[in-house]
Design a protein around this motif. Structure first.
Motif, PDB file in Angstrom:
ATOM      1  N   UNK A  35       0.683  -1.143  -0.091  1.00  0.00           N
ATOM      2  CA  UNK A  35      -0.043   0.077   0.046  1.00  0.00           C
ATOM      3  C   UNK A  35       0.856   1.246   0.055  1.00  0.00           C
ATOM      4  N   UNK A  36       0.363   2.447   0.090  1.00  0.00           N
ATOM      5  CA  UNK A  36       1.161   3.532  -0.220  1.00  0.00           C
ATOM      6  C   UNK A  36       2.188   3.966   1.138  1.00  0.00           C
ATOM      7  N   UNK A  37       1.909   3.029   2.267  1.00  0.00           N
ATOM      8  CA  UNK A  37       2.754   3.320   3.393  1.00  0.00           C
ATOM      9  C   UNK A  37       3.447   2.461   3.962  1.00  0.00           C
ATOM     10  N   UNK A  38       3.240   1.017   3.361  1.00  0.00           N
ATOM     11  CA  UNK A  38       3.912  -0.282   3.859  1.00  0.00           C
ATOM     12  C   UNK A  38       4.224  -1.358   2.893  1.00  0.00           C
ATOM     13  N   UNK A  39       4.925  -2.006   2.628  1.00  0.00           N
ATOM     14  CA  UNK A  39       4.994  -3.161   1.847  1.00  0.00           C
ATOM     15  C   UNK A  39       6.092  -4.382   2.574  1.00  0.00           C
ATOM     16  N   UNK A  40       5.841  -5.359   2.471  1.00  0.00           N
ATOM     17  CA  UNK A  40       6.652  -6.559   3.202  1.00  0.00           C
ATOM     18  C   UNK A  40       7.334  -7.274   2.007  1.00  0.00           C
ATOM     19  N   UNK A  41       8.455  -7.950   2.524  1.00  0.00           N
ATOM     20  CA  UNK A  41       9.238  -8.963   1.608  1.00  0.00           C
ATOM     21  C   UNK A  41      10.051  -9.802   2.581  1.00  0.00           C
ATOM     22  N   UNK A  42      10.175 -10.931   2.071  1.00  0.00           N
ATOM     23  CA  UNK A  42      11.167 -11.678   2.663  1.00  0.00           C
ATOM     24  C   UNK A  42      12.579 -11.578   2.242  1.00  0.00           C
ATOM     25  N   UNK A  43      13.772 -11.411   3.224  1.00  0.00           N
ATOM     26  CA  UNK A  43      14.848 -11.142   2.697  1.00  0.00           C
ATOM     27  C   UNK A  43      15.640 -12.243   3.634  1.00  0.00           C
ATOM     28  N   UNK A  44      15.962 -13.529   3.067  1.00  0.00           N
ATOM     29  CA  UNK A  44      16.703 -14.485   3.898  1.00  0.00           C
ATOM     30  C   UNK A  44      15.653 -14.861   5.136  1.00  0.00           C
ATOM     31  N   UNK A  45      16.395 -14.808   6.363  1.00  0.00           N
ATOM     32  CA  UNK A  45      15.434 -15.220   7.568  1.00  0.00           C
ATOM     33  C   UNK A  45      14.604 -14.270   7.823  1.00  0.00           C
ATOM     34  N   UNK A  46      14.678 -12.971   7.448  1.00  0.00           N
ATOM     35  CA  UNK A  46      13.948 -11.876   7.697  1.00  0.00           C
ATOM     36  C   UNK A  46      12.538 -11.559   7.133  1.00  0.00           C
ATOM     37  N   UNK A  47      11.824 -11.042   7.937  1.00  0.00           N
ATOM     38  CA  UNK A  47      10.556 -10.322   7.063  1.00  0.00           C
ATOM     39  C   UNK A  47      10.848  -8.797   7.319  1.00  0.00           C
ATOM     40  N   UNK A  52       6.730   3.842   4.238  1.00  0.00           N
ATOM     41  CA  UNK A  52       7.384   5.327   3.602  1.00  0.00           C
ATOM     42  C   UNK A  52       6.227   6.138   3.935  1.00  0.00           C
ATOM     43  N   UNK A  53       6.790   7.672   3.730  1.00  0.00           N
ATOM     44  CA  UNK A  53       5.457   8.552   3.852  1.00  0.00           C
ATOM     45  C   UNK A  53       5.471   8.878   5.155  1.00  0.00           C
ATOM     46  N   UNK A  59      -2.625   6.634   8.914  1.00  0.00           N
ATOM     47  CA  UNK A  59      -2.099   5.661   8.092  1.00  0.00           C
ATOM     48  C   UNK A  59      -1.821   4.432   8.837  1.00  0.00           C
ATOM     49  N   UNK A  60      -1.959   4.503  10.363  1.00  0.00           N
ATOM     50  CA  UNK A  60      -1.517   3.403  10.926  1.00  0.00           C
ATOM     51  C   UNK A  60      -2.286   1.956  10.608  1.00  0.00           C
ATOM     52  N   UNK A  61      -3.598   1.978  10.220  1.00  0.00           N
ATOM     53  CA  UNK A  61      -4.029   0.727   9.747  1.00  0.00           C
ATOM     54  C   UNK A  61      -3.369   0.179   8.557  1.00  0.00           C
ATOM     55  N   UNK A  62      -2.803   1.096   7.519  1.00  0.00           N
ATOM     56  CA  UNK A  62      -1.794   0.353   6.328  1.00  0.00           C
ATOM     57  C   UNK A  62      -0.588  -0.311   7.024  1.00  0.00           C
ATOM     58  N   UNK A  63      -0.146   0.189   8.059  1.00  0.00           N
ATOM     59  CA  UNK A  63       1.154  -0.241   8.764  1.00  0.00           C
ATOM     60  C   UNK A  63       0.663  -1.715   9.454  1.00  0.00           C
ATOM     61  N   UNK A  64      -0.269  -1.507  10.297  1.00  0.00           N
ATOM     62  CA  UNK A  64      -0.610  -2.330  11.293  1.00  0.00           C
ATOM     63  C   UNK A  64      -1.009  -3.860  10.422  1.00  0.00           C
ATOM     64  N   UNK A  65      -1.525  -3.644   9.386  1.00  0.00           N
ATOM     65  CA  UNK A  65      -1.779  -4.998   8.625  1.00  0.00           C
ATOM     66  C   UNK A  65      -0.644  -5.697   8.272  1.00  0.00           C
ATOM     67  N   UNK A  66       0.618  -5.170   7.868  1.00  0.00           N
ATOM     68  CA  UNK A  66       1.671  -5.580   7.613  1.00  0.00           C
ATOM     69  C   UNK A  66       2.346  -6.173   8.755  1.00  0.00           C
ATOM     70  N   UNK A  67       2.316  -5.470   9.925  1.00  0.00           N
ATOM     71  CA  UNK A  67       3.059  -5.768  10.855  1.00  0.00           C
ATOM     72  C   UNK A  67       2.517  -7.012  11.694  1.00  0.00           C
ATOM     73  N   UNK A  92       2.883   5.767  15.310  1.00  0.00           N
ATOM     74  CA  UNK A  92       3.929   4.822  14.821  1.00  0.00           C
ATOM     75  C   UNK A  92       4.528   4.023  16.049  1.00  0.00           C
ATOM     76  N   UNK A  93       4.947   5.006  16.935  1.00  0.00           N
ATOM     77  CA  UNK A  93       5.743   4.342  18.074  1.00  0.00           C
ATOM     78  C   UNK A  93       4.714   3.276  18.927  1.00  0.00           C
ATOM     79  N   UNK A  94       3.587   3.673  18.854  1.00  0.00           N
ATOM     80  CA  UNK A  94       2.543   2.687  19.617  1.00  0.00           C
ATOM     81  C   UNK A  94       2.580   1.351  18.588  1.00  0.00           C
ATOM     82  N   UNK A  95       2.632   1.347  17.202  1.00  0.00           N
ATOM     83  CA  UNK A  95       2.338   0.332  16.395  1.00  0.00           C
ATOM     84  C   UNK A  95       3.576  -0.558  16.542  1.00  0.00           C
TER      85      UNK A  95
END
Length: 154
Positions: A35-47, A52-53, A59-67, A92-95
């Motif tokens: 979405x305009x504020x978050x995207x997720x990907x795998x990088x080896x053992x990490x998510x 951004x933005x 915008x916290x809903x856009x971020x929380x779904x990824x977290x 953002x700190x709360x998330x």
């Protein structure tokens, strides 16, 4: 009430991953769509959850779904990349606190990546710098022990 207790008790914003049940996600669950504020990907053992933005109450809903998805599996190893963030407030700190608590409860960890002095200053002012010491860049993926370099033959 300590911030962590509040974070665990907080209901996620409407329209976020809570509606789809992030706790029921399998370790192999696909990340939510970018979405305009978050995207997720795998990088080896990490998510890696790259933000951004402006990260705020709007915008916290856009971020929380990824977290939520990133911290759902057992032993998650999550990197939240804040290098593309232009504004970051207490929402953002709360998330971050909520997601880090979820990761720790599942035997994993959540770390942040930021080379921005304003993020370090915000963490220091909020008393969260020890909890989230920022990495300046993404760490290299660890090599599984089965792929360790073998010594050259004599």
């Amino acid at each position: 009430m300590p911030p962590e207790a509040h974070d665990r008790a907080a209901d996620p914003p409407e329209g976020t991953a809570a509606a789809s049940g992030p706790d029921s996600a399998s370790p192999h669950a696909q990340p939510p769509p970018a979405n305009p504020h978050a995207h997720s990907r795998r990088a080896g053992p990490f998510t890696v959850v790259a933000l951004s933005g402006e990260i705020d109450m709007a915008t916290e809903g856009f971020v929380s779904e990824h977290l939520d998805v990133a911290t759902a599996p057992p032993e998650p190893d999550v990197l939240v990349d804040l290098r593309g963030v232009t504004f970051f407030d207490c929402s953002g700190l709360r998330l971050l606190c909520r997601a880090e608590t979820r990761a720790r409860e599942r035997g994993g960890r959540l770390r942040i990546v930021s080379d921005l002095p304003r993020i370090r200053s915000l963490l220091r002012a909020a008393g969260l710098l020890r909890r989230f010491p920022p990495l300046e860049e993404l760490p290299p993926p660890r090599r599984p022990e089965s792929e360790s370099p073998q010594p050259p033959p004599p």
